[in-house]
Design a protein around this motif. Structure first.
Motif, PDB file in Angstrom:
ATOM      1  N   SER A 156      25.911  45.420 100.587  1.00 55.17           N
ATOM      2  CA  SER A 156      26.921  45.521 101.489  1.00 55.17           C
ATOM      3  C   SER A 156      26.522  45.869 102.893  1.00 55.17           C
ATOM      4  N   GLN A 157      25.217  46.476 103.043  1.00 57.17           N
ATOM      5  CA  GLN A 157      24.561  46.919 104.217  1.00 57.17           C
ATOM      6  C   GLN A 157      23.766  45.795 104.831  1.00 57.17           C
ATOM      7  N   GLN A 158      23.485  44.855 103.935  1.00 53.92           N
ATOM      8  CA  GLN A 158      22.499  43.795 104.346  1.00 53.92           C
ATOM      9  C   GLN A 158      23.118  43.008 105.641  1.00 53.92           C
ATOM     10  N   LYS A 159      22.295  42.735 106.673  1.00 51.28           N
ATOM     11  CA  LYS A 159      22.410  41.713 107.629  1.00 51.28           C
ATOM     12  C   LYS A 159      22.304  40.210 107.214  1.00 51.28           C
ATOM     13  N   ALA A 160      22.913  39.486 108.087  1.00 52.45           N
ATOM     14  CA  ALA A 160      22.804  38.031 108.018  1.00 52.45           C
ATOM     15  C   ALA A 160      21.234  37.714 107.708  1.00 52.45           C
ATOM     16  N   GLY A 161      21.283  36.779 106.737  1.00 48.30           N
ATOM     17  CA  GLY A 161      19.576  36.509 106.713  1.00 48.30           C
ATOM     18  C   GLY A 161      18.661  37.238 105.895  1.00 48.30           C
ATOM     19  N   GLU A 162      19.137  38.287 105.478  1.00 46.86           N
ATOM     20  CA  GLU A 162      18.417  39.265 104.560  1.00 46.86           C
ATOM     21  C   GLU A 162      18.683  38.981 103.091  1.00 46.86           C
ATOM     22  N   ASN A 163      17.716  39.216 102.419  1.00 47.36           N
ATOM     23  CA  ASN A 163      17.783  38.930 100.909  1.00 47.36           C
ATOM     24  C   ASN A 163      18.783  39.978 100.163  1.00 47.36           C
ATOM     25  N   MET A 164      19.490  39.464  99.471  1.00 48.18           N
ATOM     26  CA  MET A 164      20.588  40.326  98.769  1.00 48.18           C
ATOM     27  C   MET A 164      20.031  40.699  97.152  1.00 48.18           C
ATOM     28  N   TYR A 165      20.431  41.751  96.822  1.00 48.10           N
ATOM     29  CA  TYR A 165      19.782  42.201  95.115  1.00 48.10           C
ATOM     30  C   TYR A 165      20.711  41.674  94.212  1.00 48.10           C
ATOM     31  N   THR A 166      20.450  40.514  93.413  1.00 47.74           N
ATOM     32  CA  THR A 166      21.052  39.666  92.586  1.00 47.74           C
ATOM     33  C   THR A 166      20.452  39.548  91.346  1.00 47.74           C
ATOM     34  N   PHE A 167      21.249  39.425  90.124  1.00 51.08           N
ATOM     35  CA  PHE A 167      20.667  39.109  89.018  1.00 51.08           C
ATOM     36  C   PHE A 167      21.324  37.800  88.277  1.00 51.08           C
ATOM     37  N   THR A 168      20.576  37.183  87.415  1.00 52.55           N
ATOM     38  CA  THR A 168      21.179  36.244  86.785  1.00 52.55           C
ATOM     39  C   THR A 168      21.863  36.991  85.494  1.00 52.55           C
TER      40      THR A 168
END
Length: 73
Positions: A19-31
């Motif tokens: 929620s704190q990431q800026k546009a273009g920054e990678n998000m932490y996600t999992f499959t």
């Protein structure tokens, strides 16, 4: 700390970080498969190993392990 508590904390931390990431920054996600592996880990060390392998930084894992730390700090 129980493994399930650790996993709950890491999920909460990752949601906050995303929620704190800026546009273009990678998000932490999992499959789904990755999350299943993490969720079925029998101990914190195994869960931590999966998280590291899936690109979660050590400092976020340490934050989840420290029950005295909150997302506010």
């Amino acid at each position: 700390m129980e493994t399930s508590t650790f996993i709950d904390r890491i999920v909460e931390i990752l949601k906050f970080q995303n929620s704190q990431q800026k546009a273009g920054e990678n998000m932490y996600t999992f499959t789904e498969e990755q999350f299943e592996s993490i969720n079925t880990a029998t101990d914190i060390n195994t869960a931590s190993s999966y998280l590291l392998a899936y690109g979660i930084p050590q400092y976020l894992i340490n934050l989840a392990l420290d029950e005295n730390e909150t997302l506010d700090s």
